[in-house]
Design a protein around this motif. Sequence first.
Motif, PDB file in Angstrom:
ATOM      1  N   ILE A  28       0.875  -1.187   0.000  1.00 27.82           N
ATOM      2  CA  ILE A  28       0.000   0.000   0.000  1.00 27.82           C
ATOM      3  C   ILE A  28       0.909   1.233   0.000  1.00 27.82           C
ATOM      4  CG2 ILE A  28      -1.987   1.102   1.105  1.00 27.82           C
ATOM      5  CD1 ILE A  28      -2.402  -1.919   0.507  1.00 27.82           C
ATOM      6  N   PRO A  29       0.824   2.060  -1.038  1.00 26.78           N
ATOM      7  CA  PRO A  29       1.806   3.149  -1.192  1.00 26.78           C
ATOM      8  C   PRO A  29       1.765   4.197  -0.086  1.00 26.78           C
ATOM      9  CG  PRO A  29       0.069   3.305  -2.867  1.00 26.78           C
ATOM     10  CD  PRO A  29      -0.143   2.024  -2.150  1.00 26.78           C
ATOM     11  N   THR A  30       0.620   4.330   0.586  1.00 25.97           N
ATOM     12  CA  THR A  30       0.520   5.381   1.603  1.00 25.97           C
ATOM     13  C   THR A  30       0.891   4.880   2.999  1.00 25.97           C
ATOM     14  OG1 THR A  30      -1.819   4.847   1.806  1.00 25.97           O
ATOM     15  CG2 THR A  30      -1.253   6.679   0.363  1.00 25.97           C
ATOM     16  N   LEU A  31       1.250   3.601   3.092  1.00 30.59           N
ATOM     17  CA  LEU A  31       1.630   3.044   4.404  1.00 30.59           C
ATOM     18  C   LEU A  31       3.129   2.813   4.458  1.00 30.59           C
ATOM     19  CD1 LEU A  31      -1.149   0.312   4.926  1.00 30.59           C
ATOM     20  CD2 LEU A  31      -1.207   2.727   5.521  1.00 30.59           C
ATOM     21  N   SER A  32       3.686   2.932   5.646  1.00 31.70           N
ATOM     22  CA  SER A  32       5.109   2.659   5.815  1.00 31.70           C
ATOM     23  C   SER A  32       5.356   1.158   5.653  1.00 31.70           C
ATOM     24  CB  SER A  32       5.564   3.115   7.202  1.00 31.70           C
ATOM     25  OG  SER A  32       4.995   2.273   8.179  1.00 31.70           O
ATOM     26  N   ALA A  33       6.648   0.822   5.554  1.00 32.10           N
ATOM     27  CA  ALA A  33       7.008  -0.598   5.417  1.00 32.10           C
ATOM     28  C   ALA A  33       6.443  -1.395   6.591  1.00 32.10           C
ATOM     29  CB  ALA A  33       8.522  -0.731   5.351  1.00 32.10           C
ATOM     30  N   ALA A  37       2.430  -5.151   8.893  1.00 35.87           N
ATOM     31  CA  ALA A  37       1.502  -5.428  10.008  1.00 35.87           C
ATOM     32  C   ALA A  37       0.099  -5.829   9.536  1.00 35.87           C
ATOM     33  CB  ALA A  37       1.402  -4.195  10.903  1.00 35.87           C
ATOM     34  N   ILE A  38      -0.206  -5.618   8.261  1.00 33.39           N
ATOM     35  CA  ILE A  38      -1.593  -5.810   7.797  1.00 33.39           C
ATOM     36  C   ILE A  38      -2.176  -7.203   8.112  1.00 33.39           C
ATOM     37  CG2 ILE A  38      -3.019  -6.006   5.693  1.00 33.39           C
ATOM     38  CD1 ILE A  38      -1.537  -3.509   4.676  1.00 33.39           C
ATOM     39  N   PRO A  39      -1.460  -8.307   7.811  1.00 34.73           N
ATOM     40  CA  PRO A  39      -2.065  -9.626   8.133  1.00 34.73           C
ATOM     41  C   PRO A  39      -2.376  -9.785   9.618  1.00 34.73           C
ATOM     42  CG  PRO A  39      -0.195  -9.879   6.660  1.00 34.73           C
ATOM     43  CD  PRO A  39      -0.166  -8.458   7.122  1.00 34.73           C
ATOM     44  N   LEU A  40      -1.540  -9.191  10.467  1.00 33.68           N
ATOM     45  CA  LEU A  40      -1.794  -9.283  11.911  1.00 33.68           C
ATOM     46  C   LEU A  40      -3.031  -8.467  12.281  1.00 33.68           C
ATOM     47  CD1 LEU A  40       1.889  -8.837  13.147  1.00 33.68           C
ATOM     48  CD2 LEU A  40       0.591 -10.963  12.984  1.00 33.68           C
ATOM     49  N   LEU A  41      -3.164  -7.292  11.672  1.00 32.80           N
ATOM     50  CA  LEU A  41      -4.334  -6.446  11.953  1.00 32.80           C
ATOM     51  C   LEU A  41      -5.604  -7.125  11.456  1.00 32.80           C
ATOM     52  CD1 LEU A  41      -2.804  -3.004  10.892  1.00 32.80           C
ATOM     53  CD2 LEU A  41      -3.170  -3.837  13.218  1.00 32.80           C
ATOM     54  N   ILE A  42      -5.504  -7.759  10.303  1.00 29.75           N
ATOM     55  CA  ILE A  42      -6.683  -8.487   9.789  1.00 29.75           C
ATOM     56  C   ILE A  42      -7.083  -9.587  10.762  1.00 29.75           C
ATOM     57  CG2 ILE A  42      -7.402 -10.138   7.992  1.00 29.75           C
ATOM     58  CD1 ILE A  42      -5.900  -8.343   5.968  1.00 29.75           C
ATOM     59  N   ILE A  54      -5.503   1.868   9.234  1.00 33.28           N
ATOM     60  CA  ILE A  54      -4.974   1.637   7.891  1.00 33.28           C
ATOM     61  C   ILE A  54      -5.898   2.319   6.865  1.00 33.28           C
ATOM     62  CG2 ILE A  54      -4.512  -0.163   6.150  1.00 33.28           C
ATOM     63  CD1 ILE A  54      -2.465  -0.188   8.432  1.00 33.28           C
ATOM     64  N   ALA A  55      -7.205   2.160   7.080  1.00 31.40           N
ATOM     65  CA  ALA A  55      -8.179   2.785   6.165  1.00 31.40           C
ATOM     66  C   ALA A  55      -7.989   4.301   6.137  1.00 31.40           C
ATOM     67  CB  ALA A  55      -9.602   2.438   6.607  1.00 31.40           C
ATOM     68  N   LEU A  56      -7.788   4.887   7.316  1.00 30.26           N
ATOM     69  CA  LEU A  56      -7.619   6.344   7.375  1.00 30.26           C
ATOM     70  C   LEU A  56      -6.306   6.773   6.728  1.00 30.26           C
ATOM     71  CD1 LEU A  56      -9.031   7.202  10.919  1.00 30.26           C
ATOM     72  CD2 LEU A  56     -10.158   7.248   8.700  1.00 30.26           C
ATOM     73  N   LYS A  57      -5.254   5.981   6.940  1.00 30.41           N
ATOM     74  CA  LYS A  57      -3.969   6.343   6.331  1.00 30.41           C
ATOM     75  C   LYS A  57      -4.043   6.232   4.808  1.00 30.41           C
ATOM     76  CE  LYS A  57      -0.107   6.400   8.349  1.00 30.41           C
ATOM     77  NZ  LYS A  57       1.220   6.180   8.905  1.00 30.41           N
ATOM     78  N   MET A  58      -4.798   5.269   4.329  1.00 27.45           N
ATOM     79  CA  MET A  58      -4.987   5.159   2.874  1.00 27.45           C
ATOM     80  C   MET A  58      -5.679   6.417   2.356  1.00 27.45           C
ATOM     81  SD  MET A  58      -6.264   1.211   2.564  1.00 27.45           S
ATOM     82  CE  MET A  58      -6.624   1.194   0.812  1.00 27.45           C
ATOM     83  N   LEU A  59      -6.640   6.893   3.132  1.00 24.00           N
ATOM     84  CA  LEU A  59      -7.408   8.082   2.730  1.00 24.00           C
ATOM     85  C   LEU A  59      -6.535   9.337   2.764  1.00 24.00           C
ATOM     86  CD1 LEU A  59     -10.285   9.212   2.123  1.00 24.00           C
ATOM     87  CD2 LEU A  59     -10.525   9.552   4.565  1.00 24.00           C
ATOM     88  N   PHE A  60      -5.857   9.534   3.906  1.00 24.77           N
ATOM     89  CA  PHE A  60      -5.052  10.758   4.053  1.00 24.77           C
ATOM     90  C   PHE A  60      -3.852  10.742   3.113  1.00 24.77           C
ATOM     91  CE2 PHE A  60      -6.538  10.586   8.690  1.00 24.77           C
ATOM     92  CZ  PHE A  60      -7.694  11.263   8.373  1.00 24.77           C
ATOM     93  N   GLY A  61      -3.374   9.549   2.795  1.00 24.24           N
ATOM     94  CA  GLY A  61      -2.175   9.439   1.960  1.00 24.24           C
ATOM     95  C   GLY A  61      -2.420   9.937   0.547  1.00 24.24           C
ATOM     96  N   ASP A  62      -3.642   9.759   0.052  1.00 26.65           N
ATOM     97  CA  ASP A  62      -3.973  10.245  -1.295  1.00 26.65           C
ATOM     98  C   ASP A  62      -4.505  11.669  -1.143  1.00 26.65           C
ATOM     99  OD1 ASP A  62      -4.670  10.615  -3.892  1.00 26.65           O
ATOM    100  OD2 ASP A  62      -5.738   8.714  -4.110  1.00 26.65           O
ATOM    101  N   ARG A  63      -3.559  12.581  -0.922  1.00 24.38           N
ATOM    102  CA  ARG A  63      -3.939  13.932  -0.502  1.00 24.38           C
ATOM    103  C   ARG A  63      -4.825  14.650  -1.516  1.00 24.38           C
ATOM    104  NH1 ARG A  63       0.921  16.502   2.639  1.00 24.38           N
ATOM    105  NH2 ARG A  63       0.662  14.535   3.712  1.00 24.38           N
ATOM    106  N   GLY A  64      -4.506  14.474  -2.797  1.00 23.61           N
ATOM    107  CA  GLY A  64      -5.276  15.165  -3.840  1.00 23.61           C
ATOM    108  C   GLY A  64      -6.748  14.775  -3.793  1.00 23.61           C
ATOM    109  N   LYS A  65      -6.979  13.470  -3.753  1.00 20.04           N
ATOM    110  CA  LYS A  65      -8.370  13.003  -3.754  1.00 20.04           C
ATOM    111  C   LYS A  65      -9.057  13.362  -2.437  1.00 20.04           C
ATOM    112  CE  LYS A  65      -8.900   9.733  -7.331  1.00 20.04           C
ATOM    113  NZ  LYS A  65      -7.541   9.706  -7.875  1.00 20.04           N
TER     114      LYS A  65
END
Lengths: 233, 386
Positions: A102-107, A112-117, B4-15
């Motif tokens: 996911i490009p907006t998440l850190s490494a 951590a995603i599978p653990l969070l799921i 994670i959902a919120l970070k996905m949202l905030f990360g796409d700043r333009g949208k």
Amino acid sequence: MSENETMAVYCGGITKSYGIGEARVQALRGIDLEVHPGELLMLVGPSGCGKTTLISVIAGILDQDDGECVLFGQDLKQLSHNQRVVYRGRNIGFVFQAFNLIPTLSAAENVAIPLLINGMPMDKAISRAFECLRNVGLEGRENALPSQLSGGQQQRVAIARALVHNPRLVVCDEPTSALDHETGRRVMDVIKNLAVNSDRALVIVTHDARIFDFADRIAHMDDGRIEKVERNN
Amino acid sequence: MFRIALKMLFGDRGKYLGIITGIALSSILMIQQPGILISIFTTMYSFITDIGLPDVWVMDPKVQFIDDSKPLLDTQLYRVRGVKGVEWAVPLYKGSQRVRMDNGETVGCNMLGLDDASLIGGPAIMIQGKLADLHQPDAVIVDEAGAKGRLAKPSSTPGGKSTPLQVGDSLEINDKRAVVVGIARATKTFQSQPIIYTTYTRAKNFALSERKLLSYILVKAKANESPQAVARRITKETGMAARTADEFKSMSLWYIIENTSIITNFGFVVLVGFIVGAAVTGQIFYNFTLDNLRYFGVFKAMGATDRMLRWMILLQALLVGGVGFGIGAGLVATFAAATRDSSDLTLKLNWQLLTGSGLAVLLIVLLAALISVRKVLKLEPAEVFK
């Protein structure tokens, strides 16, 4: 305990087709395959031979038309949709050709995603993700975004993500095809050293002949069938 | 996964900013226009609101709204006073008079003539002077907006700044001298004319040319009587129309609604706001989901349940809805506060309007989320291998 239950993966007579009428394509034409715990099996073959379809069926993300697919004694067709989703979340790790981080998440957040799921609290999941990233040689890069990492580093993050929840089966789709030869071999080293253990099996789809030597066995596919399975020496 | 959902949202700043802007603009349209409408509606019956003491207004049966007063004979007051259940009844003159300014121009004003003894119907808030000062000779009280605006003394030099009326200044009403003894705060009227308060007797002097001058009779019901019952009794015994203050407000409001296209016009703008908001927000939010479809597929493959994915998308939608609405409502509220003291038509916000527009925004984001959720739930997780 039956023989199926001791195997990591048992596929018997699996068929799968797409489309209807004249557009119907038979992707799998009766696949019989076994994968044992502690084994690294590579599925190889030309494009369109059914490798990705087979790995999708094995990973429980695609229903076969016919035949049996049993993972560690569990026939996935016997599970309801939700049970299968939960089973997948706990028991299967994925490594994708295009990394799919996911490009907006850190490494660390990606790992951590599978653990969070699976319901682990964020702080614990991140802590475990840091540990996994250390194991794949990415210490100090935990907070980097995928765009700040090289292709090889991104694939190592993806490997850490596939292993972080300690799954019993790891499926990898062309894990080295987007990498140069040297980086690809380093990534395979990481996979071989970290992912393979006596309780876990790995199924890797690839047509990258440069990494065949990492396999314990190689299943050659063509036209929806397994032509031969050979042991790697 | 919610973080994670919120970070996905905030990360796409333009949208993210695009969705927020869409919702904020939509909220502004959906709050500001009804806010003005409420302000207009309030001014339609502001006279009734400002004169809070009487329970019942007695009037000619042909009166259709507050500014449509049809004069009664003064003797009608005594008939009303004789009706059972009436605690007191006082006369009220309400009419238009012209005030001649120093530069020769005339300004139309609303004049209220209050009962000489009790001054019932007078302004509640005095800025300068006292209500009782109306007992002085030639005394009038002018509303603040009128004193600062249309009744302000014109400058002696062309283009110069006019000077607000002060206590002690004099006016000329129908060739008669009036002395300003107070400045009061009153709710603006629909016609936005200055309001001049004086006694009933003096109002009759200012309006000598009119034969009948009693516009309304203001009635207080006795403590043990319901205003509705007293109103019905007055109507029955005198033949005049008698309405409680709320009934009279409602009647005035409905008259304007039924006889103008005000609701249609404002409603159209509000509808446009809703449609634009829904279209823009829905489109951008859907695009945001499409851009992330591959990653939702990854989540599905990794074991995220449909319920989890639904909540993730719903959370994203609710967050952008909340932030967008907050910004829109905040901007409108700031504008309303900044223009509160303006003599022009202002904006009125109330909790009903904010709740209504908030629910409309909620509907917009839920629609956007619904479309996105459908797309994600129909996605085959095997797509991630393609």
